[in-house]
Motif scaffolding. Structure first.
Motif, mmCIF file in Angstrom:
data_model
loop_
_atom_site.group_PDB
_atom_site.id
_atom_site.type_symbol
_atom_site.label_atom_id
_atom_site.label_comp_id
_atom_site.label_asym_id
_atom_site.label_seq_id
_atom_site.Cartn_x
_atom_site.Cartn_y
_atom_site.Cartn_z
ATOM 1 N N ALA A 49 0.793 -1.245 0.009
ATOM 2 C CA ALA A 49 -0.026 0.005 -0.010
ATOM 3 C C ALA A 49 1.027 1.344 -0.117
ATOM 4 O O ALA A 49 0.517 2.329 -0.669
ATOM 5 C CB ALA A 49 -0.785 -0.046 1.083
ATOM 6 N N SER A 50 1.986 1.286 0.824
ATOM 7 C CA SER A 50 2.799 2.300 1.026
ATOM 8 C C SER A 50 3.635 2.522 -0.491
ATOM 9 O O SER A 50 3.905 3.826 -0.688
ATOM 10 C CB SER A 50 3.742 2.142 1.877
ATOM 11 N N ASN A 53 0.995 4.321 -2.732
ATOM 12 C CA ASN A 53 0.686 5.584 -2.199
ATOM 13 C C ASN A 53 1.916 6.480 -2.455
ATOM 14 O O ASN A 53 1.646 7.720 -2.060
ATOM 15 C CB ASN A 53 -0.057 5.479 -0.782
ATOM 16 N N CYS A 99 -5.206 -5.887 -0.966
ATOM 17 C CA CYS A 99 -4.514 -4.759 -0.728
ATOM 18 C C CYS A 99 -4.524 -3.555 -1.867
ATOM 19 O O CYS A 99 -5.079 -2.326 -1.676
ATOM 20 C CB CYS A 99 -3.261 -4.919 -0.188
ATOM 21 N N THR A 103 -6.608 -0.152 -1.773
ATOM 22 C CA THR A 103 -5.907 0.996 -1.872
ATOM 23 C C THR A 103 -6.217 1.979 -3.276
ATOM 24 O O THR A 103 -6.109 3.037 -3.188
ATOM 25 C CB THR A 103 -4.226 0.693 -1.982
ATOM 26 N N ASN A 138 -3.561 2.704 4.878
ATOM 27 C CA ASN A 138 -3.823 4.169 3.969
ATOM 28 C C ASN A 138 -3.969 5.050 4.602
ATOM 29 O O ASN A 138 -3.617 6.217 4.420
ATOM 30 C CB ASN A 138 -4.895 3.611 3.143
ATOM 31 N N ASN A 141 -0.252 6.139 5.632
ATOM 32 C CA ASN A 141 0.612 6.971 4.642
ATOM 33 C C ASN A 141 -0.177 8.404 4.524
ATOM 34 O O ASN A 141 0.689 9.282 3.981
ATOM 35 C CB ASN A 141 -0.172 6.120 3.197
ATOM 36 N N ARG A 142 -1.288 8.690 4.358
ATOM 37 C CA ARG A 142 -1.908 10.034 4.171
ATOM 38 C C ARG A 142 -1.481 11.051 5.304
ATOM 39 O O ARG A 142 -1.159 12.121 5.108
ATOM 40 C CB ARG A 142 -3.468 9.813 4.080
#
Length: 163
Positions: A49-50, A53, A99, A103, A138, A141-142
């Protein structure tokens, strides 16, 4: 688009200015960690996910955690191309596919075909825990990206296993 964040200072120390929010996020992560999913599977999901993103802070953190838990360098390096790499087992592949779909949920929702494979591979409680793990990373990450959390100083609390 502003792409040079390396020289820019953090915007807000979010855990300091809104500690109850940070504690809530940590609490969610503790619940996920206690749900019985494999720790390395969770680290792979967090890293994937990272990667999608573009969160350098979380990639730094979770690559260090994965290594400390015994993950191999090869599997970490191949993660962005996991579909073409034979080193991931069926359970990991299903988790990584879920994932990616969640995402990038804006593209096509959560497709039935991916969910059906998930349901064949994971128990219902595991599906919810995995889904919450994807929701959490997620969110992290944000937070890290929007607040420009400095990258590189994270030290894993996990015991180094020498993978």
């Amino acid at each position: 688009m502003d792409t040079d964040h390396a020289a820019e200072p953090p915007r807000i120390e979010y855990a300091s200015v809104f500690p109850s929010g940070a504690r809530a996020m940590v609490g969610l992560q503790r619940a996920i960690d206690g749900a019985g999913l494999e720790p390395l599977l969770l680290e792979l999901v967090k890293m994937r996910a990272s990667q999608i993103n573009g969160c350098a802070y979380c990639l730094d953190m979770h690559s260090k955690d994965a290594r400390a838990l015994g993950e191999s360098e090869q599997r970490l390096h191949l993660l962005a191309a996991w579909r073409e790499a034979s080193c991931y087992d069926a359970r990991e592949r299903v988790a990584l596919a879920w994932c990616e779909e969640l995402t990038l949920i804006w593209k096509q929702g959560a497709p039935d075909a991916v969910y059906e494979e998930l349901a064949r591979t994971f128990a219902p409680a595991e599906i919810v825990a995995l889904t919450l793990a994807i929701v959490a990373i997620n969110g992290w990450n944000r937070l890290a990206m929007s607040m420009r959390t400095p990258v590189g100083s994270y030290v894993s609390p996990h015991r180094q296993t020498g993978a």
